[in-house]
Design an enzyme around this catalytic site. Structure first.
Site, short mmCIF file in Angstrom:
data_model
loop_
_atom_site.label_atom_id
_atom_site.label_comp_id
_atom_site.label_asym_id
_atom_site.label_seq_id
_atom_site.Cartn_x
_atom_site.Cartn_y
_atom_site.Cartn_z
N CYS A 55 14.64 31.71 44.48
CA CYS A 55 15.16 30.10 44.55
C CYS A 55 16.53 29.89 43.86
O CYS A 55 16.48 30.43 42.41
CB CYS A 55 13.85 29.37 43.70
N CYS A 58 16.16 28.06 40.54
CA CYS A 58 15.54 28.81 39.55
C CYS A 58 16.43 29.53 38.70
O CYS A 58 16.33 29.72 37.57
CB CYS A 58 14.27 29.62 40.18
N CYS A 399 20.39 22.04 58.71
CA CYS A 399 18.92 21.75 58.59
C CYS A 399 17.93 23.01 59.35
O CYS A 399 18.05 22.94 60.38
CB CYS A 399 18.71 20.48 59.10
#
EC number: 5.3.4.1
Length: 509
Positions: A55, A58, A399
Site C-alpha cells: 500500500c 501505508c 480505473c
C-alpha cells in the site's frame, strides 16, 4: 520446596520473556494474533495501524507514524503505537473490520469491543495531538512560562486561553471549543507571568503557528462557535502544499472552495509565482483555500488529468468547489499575478464565473465502431436524441473496474451495433464533462431513453452482458438504481483507505 521455588521463578521468567517478545521497529510495536491481547494488556493506550506492505499510503505514513511513536516514547507517555500486517494477520483484520489500508484504531484500557477510529491527519504532530486529546484534558493547564513555551514549541499550531479566572464563563466556552478539536493542542492559564510573556493584560485567546504571521489574537465575545470559526480561519497556512500528509487537512476541512496553483518547482520564477499566489490568498482567509501543487511530481499527475491539464500547460490556476456537486472553474486570463488571481476569486464569489467544462475534440471516427465515442462537444446531440435509447459508460482510463468492464462493454456494442434505436457509447470523464450529468464514480453507467423530457436512468445492476441486455430490453427498468463505485473525491485524495479492488488502480499511479 526448592522445586516449587524454581517453578515460580520459571513462570516469572516466562512472563517477562512474553512481555519482552513484543518486537519493535522504529519504536512501533509489531503485533500479530499471537501477541495482540498481550499488547493490549500491557499498554493502557494503544494506537494500531492495520497495513498492507504494497500500500502506497501505508508507505508514506510509515516515517510520520514512527516519528510520532518516538516522540511519545521519549516523553514517557503511556501511549504506544503499533502496527499489524493485515495481509498476514487476516483473522485480526477481519475481527476489527479492516476494509481498507491503512486502517488505524485506538484501543483504551484493553477494550476490544469498541476501539475508536483514528480520524486526524497523517503527520506526526497530528497523530500525537489526536492521541493526547483522547487521553488527557481538552486543554493543558499552564502554570508557568516554561510550560507555555513547551506547549507552543510542541506543534505547528497551538491555542492558548488566557483567563484570570479559569472558572469564568469565557473560560468554559474556551474549553468547549478545545473539546471539539482533535488535532490542535490547547492550553489554558491564569498565570500572570504567562500573560506578561505573551503581551496580554486581559482575558483572551491566541493561536500560535510556525508559519505566516506567527500568531493570531482572537477579538470579540468568547463563545465556542466564534472560537471555532476563528481557528478555522487561521490554522492553515495562507498557501498549503498538496501532499500525502496534508491531504486530510485539505479535504477534511470546512472550507470547500479550493483554488489550486499547478506550478513546477523547477520553473525559473517559482518563488515569484508562489509569492503572487500567497499575496492573493491574504484577502480570502476562511472563504477560499489556496493550494499549491507541484505539477512535476509523479504522484500529482492524476490531479492534472482530472483538471484536463498537461505538464507543459503549467503554471496554471484552477478553482473547484467540493460541495455535493464538484464544479470546476478556469480563470479568463492566463496571467498569474496577484491582481488577476484576486479578481478571479472575487468574480467567483460574486457568481460571475461560469463552470469550466472540459471537452476533447470530436474524433473523426467517433461513430465508426460498435461502441460510439462521446466527448463533451457531441454528448448533447447523441445522448439526448429523442429517437434513440443511448447507454453510456463514463470511465477513467486508469480505473481498474473500467478496464475489467471494457471487453464486456465492447461485446454489448457488438450485440446492438445494427439495432435501429439502441446506441452503446462511452466517454472518458477525466477529459470530458457535461452540465447535464455529474459523474461521482468510475465507472458510471447511465441510460438516456428515447424521449423529449431528457430522462436519465442510473444503472446499478450486474456488470455482465446478460445483465446489460435485460436492462436494455426492459426499457431501463431491470437493474436501475443509484450509481456507486470509486468516489471522485477519493480518486483525487490520497485517501487513508485503499481497498483491495482499488490496489490495481493505485499501483499504476
Amino acid at each position: 520446596m526448592l522445586s516449587r521455588a524454581l517453578l515460580c521463578l520459571a513462570l516469572a521468567w516466562a512472563a517477562r520473556v512474553g512481555a519482552d517478545a513484543l518486537e519493535e521497529e522504529d519504536n512501533v510495536l509489531v503485533l500479530k494474533k499471537s501477541n495482540f491481547e498481550e499488547a493490549l494488556a500491557a499498554h493502557k493506550y494503544l494506537l494500531v495501524e492495520f497495513y498492507a506492505p504494497w500500500c502506497g499510503h501505508c508507505k508514506a505514513l510509515a516515517p510520520e507514524y514512527a516519528k510520532a511513536a518516538a516522540k511519545l516514547k521519549a516523553e514517557g507517555s503511556e501511549i504506544r503505537l503499533a502496527k499489524v500486517d493485515a495481509t498476514e494477520e487476516s483473522d485480526l483484520a477481519q475481527q476489527y473490520g479492516v476494509r481498507g489500508y491503512p486502517t488505524i484504531k485506538f484501543f483504551k484500557n484493553g477494550d476490544t469491543a469498541s476501539p475508536k477510529e483514528y480520524t486526524a491527519g497523517r503527520e506526526a504532530d497530528d497523530i500525537v495531538n489526536w492521541l493526547k486529546k483522547r487521553t488527557g484534558p481538552a486543554a493543558t493547564t499552564l502554570s508557568d512560562t516554561a510550560a507555555a513555551e513547551s506547549l507552543v514549541d510542541s506543534s505547528e499550531v497551538t491555542v492558548i486561553g488566557f483567563f484570570k479566572d479559569v472558572e469564568s464563563d469565557s473560560a468554559k466556552q474556551f474549553l468547549l471549543a478545545a473539546e471539539a478539536i482533535d488535532d490542535i493542542p490547547f492550553g489554558i492559564t491564569s498565570n500572570s507571568g504567562v500573560f506578561s510573556k505573551y503581551q496580554l493584560d486581559k482575558d483572551g485567546v491566541v493561536l500560535f503557528k510556525k508559519f505566516d504571521e506567527g500568531r493570531n489574537n482572537f477579538e470579540g465575545e468568547i463563545t465556542k462557535e466564534k472560537l471555532l470559526d476563528f481557528i478555522k480561519h487561521n490554522q492553515l497556512p495562507l498557501v498549503i502544499e498538496f501532499t500525502e500528509q496534508t491531504a486530510p487537512k485539505i479535504f477534511g476541512g470546512e472550507i470547500k472552495t479550493h483554488i489550486l496553483l499547478f506550478l513546477p518547482k523547477s520553473v525559473s520564477d517559482y518563488d515569484g509565482k508562489l509569492s503572487s499566489f500567497k499575496r492573493a490568498a491574504e484577502g480570502f482567509k476562511g472563504k477560499i483555500l489556496f493550494i499549491f501543487i507541484d505539477s512535476d511530481h509523479t504522484d500529482n499527475q492524476r490531479i492534472l488529468e482530472f483538471f484536463g491539464l498537461k505538464k507543459e500547460e503549467c503554471p496554471a490556476v484552477r478553482l473547484i468547489t467540493l460541495e455535493e456537486e464538484m464544479t470546476k472553474y478556469k480563470p479568463e486570463s492566463d496571467e498569474l499575478t496577484a491582481e488577476k488571481i484576486t479578481e478571479f476569486c472575487h468574480r467567483f464569489l460574486e457568481g460571475k464565473i461560469k463552470p469550466h467544462l472540459m471537452s476533447q475534440e470530436v474524433p473523426e471516427d467517433w461513430d465508426k465502431q460498435p461502441v460510439k465515442v462521446l466527448v463533451g462537444a457531441n454528448f448533447e446531440e447523441v445522448a439526448f436524441d429523442e429517437k434513440k435509447n443511448v447507454f453510456v459508460e463514463f470511465y477513467a482510463p486508469w480505473c481498474g473496474h473500467c478496464k475489467q468492464l471494457a471487453p464486456i462493454w465492447d461485446k454489448l456494442g457488438e450485440t446492438y451495433k445494427d439495432h435501429e434505436n439502441i446506441i452503446i457509447a462511452k466517454m472518458d470523464s477525466t477529459a470530458n464533462e457535461v452540465e447535464a450529468v455529474k459523474v461521482h464514480s468510475f465507472p458510471t453507467l447511465k441510460f438516456f431513453p428515447a424521449s423529449a423530457d431528457r430522462t436519465v436512468i442510473d444503472y446499478n445492476g450486474e456488470r455482465t452482458l446478460d445483465g446489460f441486455k435485460k436492462f436494455l430490453e426492459s426499457g431501463g427498468q431491470d437493474g436501475a438504481g443509484d450509481d456507486e463505485d470509486l468516489d471522485l473525491e477519493e480518486a483525487l485524495e490520497p485517501d487513508m483507505e485503499e481497498d483491495d479492488d482499488q490496489k490495481a488502480v493505485k499501483d499504476e499511479l
